[in-house]
Write a protein that holds these residues in place. Structure first.
Motif: not given
Length: 796
Positions: A691, A695, A703, A706-708, A730, A732, A736, A738, A770, A788
């Motif tokens: 991830i 990104l 991001l 928070t995404t991890e 993912l 985009r 974003l 997930c 989110t 997100q």
């Protein structure tokens, strides 16, 4: 034979047996008609030159007196004549003195003229006061005429050509008819015509013409005897009856206010007047009740319909749809406001000698006017005005009564159309408020929805369309059609649309969604107490995914969609429709197709392909051809939709019409990333690393943290509770997305963990980090998704 047929046969017989003879001043028979020969069996050679009373069976019983008396015969009487065979013939006769001292005698058997209802019988003919008898020579010129004519016209009857007494348009046809009588001897009975002279200037009367051949003593035709009977009043009554019949048949046939007003104006022109117009209150056009009128001033009315005998509306008069200016007060205006009709001469019109109003309300050559209010339920809905410009006669009380009767009928029709307009506007407003935004633009597709309510007196139905945004950039396209029309159908449509949106939010498969919707319709049907408010309908539900370009759809008795490829090739998509909503007991089938970027998917209701004059197969082929022509790449969807709607023509559709066009897009592969991991806790770190790398490549390092964290929680839960393999994706776009996929169908639940709990905070953290999250089910598991915002600085 019925009574009507019997009267008809007797009437025909009386016409044929109407004998005619011309007598000299002393009673000598000068001419003898063929009908007279048939009546007494005596030819013209046998009777011409003999005295007429030699034919009477009881000659001495009739007080004829001195033959030198000027009045030889009574005007009307009965006699018994001797037939050549020796038998006796009872006749009714009428004698008319001519200017030269001669007589014309008309006679017919008594039993053939006894029917009091026979307007053309001899007895009825004699009882009328306006009868003229003429004798024509072989050139058809008038040789002699009835000496009593002066009491009818006030002037002597002209001796000369027919063109001196007939209207110019009648001369040629009348001469031809009389020539045929002279040549063939076949009588002419009851031919209508327009008499011009010697009636007062500017007036013409309708006359009925009957003609009989005359013969001399040698049996040769010597001329024609004609009987002109004034039937002007009967003709006027006939016209009024025809006008009433036409009004009853035509006025009220439409529930459109303007059409009803136009029908009224057109019926009155030529039948009653030369110019007519109808004005309606402004509120009537909107379906509302008009205010009460008191006195002069602004009446808030518009000229709704006009009609002219010439076909052209005079430019000086107030044009159609123009608003009435302020009007003066006066007795005529007050009569109209109280619901009473008025008639008058040009100089009696309220606008006469008002310079700014006279050209707008008084025709240039108008000499007589008549007006009646459209009065219903104590309200003046409008006015109808009739003028005579070419017809010489002025309006009278009989004309006023006819107009009042027609206006009363028209007022009820206008009021019905007004109330229909009111309810229709309310239903359309409700329908349009329940429909979504007509135009949308998303990552998945550009969409345009078009809706046209039914017209031409038909109530609106329950057609609807919808564009529902689903998670992961997908979009749901919906078109439905509810059974029935009117507010009930509109309300049902609103309930079903809300149900579809709710079910779509659960991210159900199209077949499963239609199954739930079908169950809802069945429940609604059980709640309905009125048999007329049946519940049911059709629906087509399609889900398009821009990441794969695949569209999955299912139908509940709805027409299949049409796909137009970017090159312009259009085809009807093969789709097995299930039963309509509310039937139950049968499964729905879905179909999945892959759409090229730029393809147009067209969803519609049957009102677009089926009509009174076209079957659904022909209409569908026509729709496919039209979509192929107008939905090519580069063409605006709005323009394409309007062009397709042109298939409906100018006539209002008899059913609602709905069309939803969607031009698809496909997300670039550079904007997506996908991984698959085994059910091993050690892969969580690999997932976080993958991830972070993606990104960073997208320039979204802010991001990453928070995404991890989100991915770590979701992947850990999937491995712990569902097993593998675990999919990670993912996406985009403007946000974003997930997605974590696992083989379990267990519903994830958000709960608040207590301070003593060692777990249970994962989904709570995900929800806090989110903007949206949720889950959906596939064929082999479920997918948990999160969104997100991509705007920098907002993720932390």
């Amino acid at each position: 034979m019925n009574a009507s047929a019997s009267r008809s046969s007797r009437r025909a017989a009386s016409h044929t047996a109407l004998a005619t003879a011309v007598l000299g001043s002393e009673g000598t028979i000068l001419r003898w008609s063929r009908a007279a020969t048939e009546l007494l069996g005596r030819t013209s050679e046998e009777v011409c030159g003999h005295l007429v009373w030699e034919l009477f069976a009881d000659a001495l019983a009739y007080p004829w007196g001195n033959v030198r008396r000027r009045s030889l015969f009574p005007g009307t009487g009965q006699a018994r004549l001797r037939h050549r065979s020796g038998s006796t013939v009872e006749v009714v006769f009428h004698a008319l003195a001519l200017e030269g001292g001669e007589y014309v005698v008309l006679a017919a058997p008594s039993h053939l003229v006894a029917d009091e209802g026979d307007a053309w019988s001899l007895g009825g003919l004699f009882r009328q006061g306006r009868i003229v008898v003429c004798v024509h020579d072989t050139d058809l010129n008038i040789a002699r005429a009835d000496a009593t004519l002066r009491t009818f016209t006030g002037t002597p009857w002209p001796v000369g050509a027919l063109r001196d007494i007939l209207s110019p348009e009648e001369v040629e046809a009348t001469e031809a008819a009389l020539r045929q009588v002279l040549d063939t001897g076949v009588p002419l009975v009851g031919r209508p015509g327009r008499l011009r002279w010697p009636l007062p200037p500017g007036r013409r009367r309708t006359m009925s013409l009957s003609a009989f051949q005359l013969e001399n003593a040698s049996g040769h035709p010597t001329g024609v005897a004609t009987v002109f009977t004034d039937i002007s009043e009967q003709e006027r009554i006939r016209r009024h009856l025809a006008l009433r019949h036409a009004a009853a048949e035509r006025i009220g046939a439409s529930l459109d206010v303007n059409r009803t007003a136009q029908d009224l104006a057109e019926i009155l022109v030529t039948s009653l007047g030369d110019l007519a117009w109808v004005v309606l209150a402004d509120a009537v056009f909107e379906g509302d009740e008009p205010p009460k009128l008191v006195g002069g001033g602004r009446w808030h009315m518009r000229r709704a319909a006009v009609a002219s005998a010439s076909g052209t509306w005079p430019s000086r008069l107030l044009p159609p749809l123009a608003e009435y200016p302020p009007l003066p007060d006066g007795p005529i205006m007050q009569h109209l406001q109280r619901g009473k009709a008025v008639t008058g001469h040009r100089t009696e019109h309220p606008m006469f000698h008002i310079p700014e109003l006279e050209p707008l309300f008084i025709p240039e050559h108008g000499h007589s006017f008549m007006s009646s209010p459209l009065y219903a339920r104590g309200l003046v809905l409008g006015l109808v005005v009739v003028w005579r410009t070419e017809k010489p006669d002025a309006f009278d009380d009989v004309d006023s009564g006819v107009l009042t009767e027609i206006a009363s009928r028209a007022a009820l029709s206008v009021d019905n159309a007004r109330r229909y307009t009111h309810e229709r506007r309310a239903a359309i407003a409700l329908q349009r408020h329940l429909l979504p935004q007509a135009t949308t633009s998303t990552t998945a597709a550009d969409t345009v929805g078009l809706y046209q309510p039914a017209g031409g007196g038909a109530e609106i139905g329950g057609d609807w369309f919808d564009v529902i945004h689903l998670p992961s950039l997908r979009v749901a396209l919906v078109v439905g059609d509810v059974i029935g029309h009117g507010l009930h159908a509109t309300a049902t449509m609103g309930r079903l649309r809300t149900a579809v949106q709710t079910l779509a939010d659960l991210d159900l498969d199209p077949t499963e969604l239609l199954t739930h919707l079908d169950g809802l319709v069945q429940r609604l049907a059980t709640e309905t107490t009125d048999a007329q408010d049946s519940i049911g309908g059709t629906c087509l539900y399609a889900v398009y995914d821009p990441t794969s370009g695949r569209c999955t759809m299912a139908s509940a008795g709805h027409p299949p969609p049409v796909c137009v490829q970017p090159g312009g090739t259009a085809r009807l998509l093969g789709l097995s429709p299930g039963p309509p909503l509310g039937v139950g007991g049968m499964p729905f089938e879905s179909a999945t197709i892959t759409l090229e970027p730029g393809s147009v998917l067209a969803l519609y209701t049957d009102g677009l392909v089926q009509g009174v004059d076209i079957d659904i197969d022909t209409g569908t082929r026509r729709l496919v051809s039209s979509l192929a022509a107008h939905c090519r790449s580069g063409h605006s969807l709005n323009d394409a939709g309007r062009d397709v709607f042109s298939l409906l023509g100018d006539a209002p559709p008899r059913d609602d019409v709905t069309l939803l066009l969607a031009r698809t897009r496909v997300l670039s592969t550079d904007d997506t990333a996908h991984w698959e991991f085994p059910a091993d806790p050690a892969v969580v770190a690999k997932a976080r690393g993958a991830i972070a790398d993606r990104l960073s490549a997208w320039g979204l390092d802010d991001l990453a943290f928070t995404t991890e964290l989100i991915v770590s929680e979701l992947v850990t839960n999937a491995i712990r509770y569902a097993g593998g393999p675990v999919g990670l994706r993912l996406i985009r776009e403007d946000r974003l997305i997930c997605e974590v996929t696992d083989p379990s169908t267990t519903q994830p639940r958000l709960r608040r963990a207590r301070w003593t709990d060692e777990g249970g905070r994962g989904l709570f953290l995900v929800a806090q980090l989110t903007t949206r999250w949720g889950s959906r089910y596939g064929r082999y598991g479920k997918t948990i998704w999160t969104e997100q915002p991509i705007n920098r600085g907002t993720a932390t």
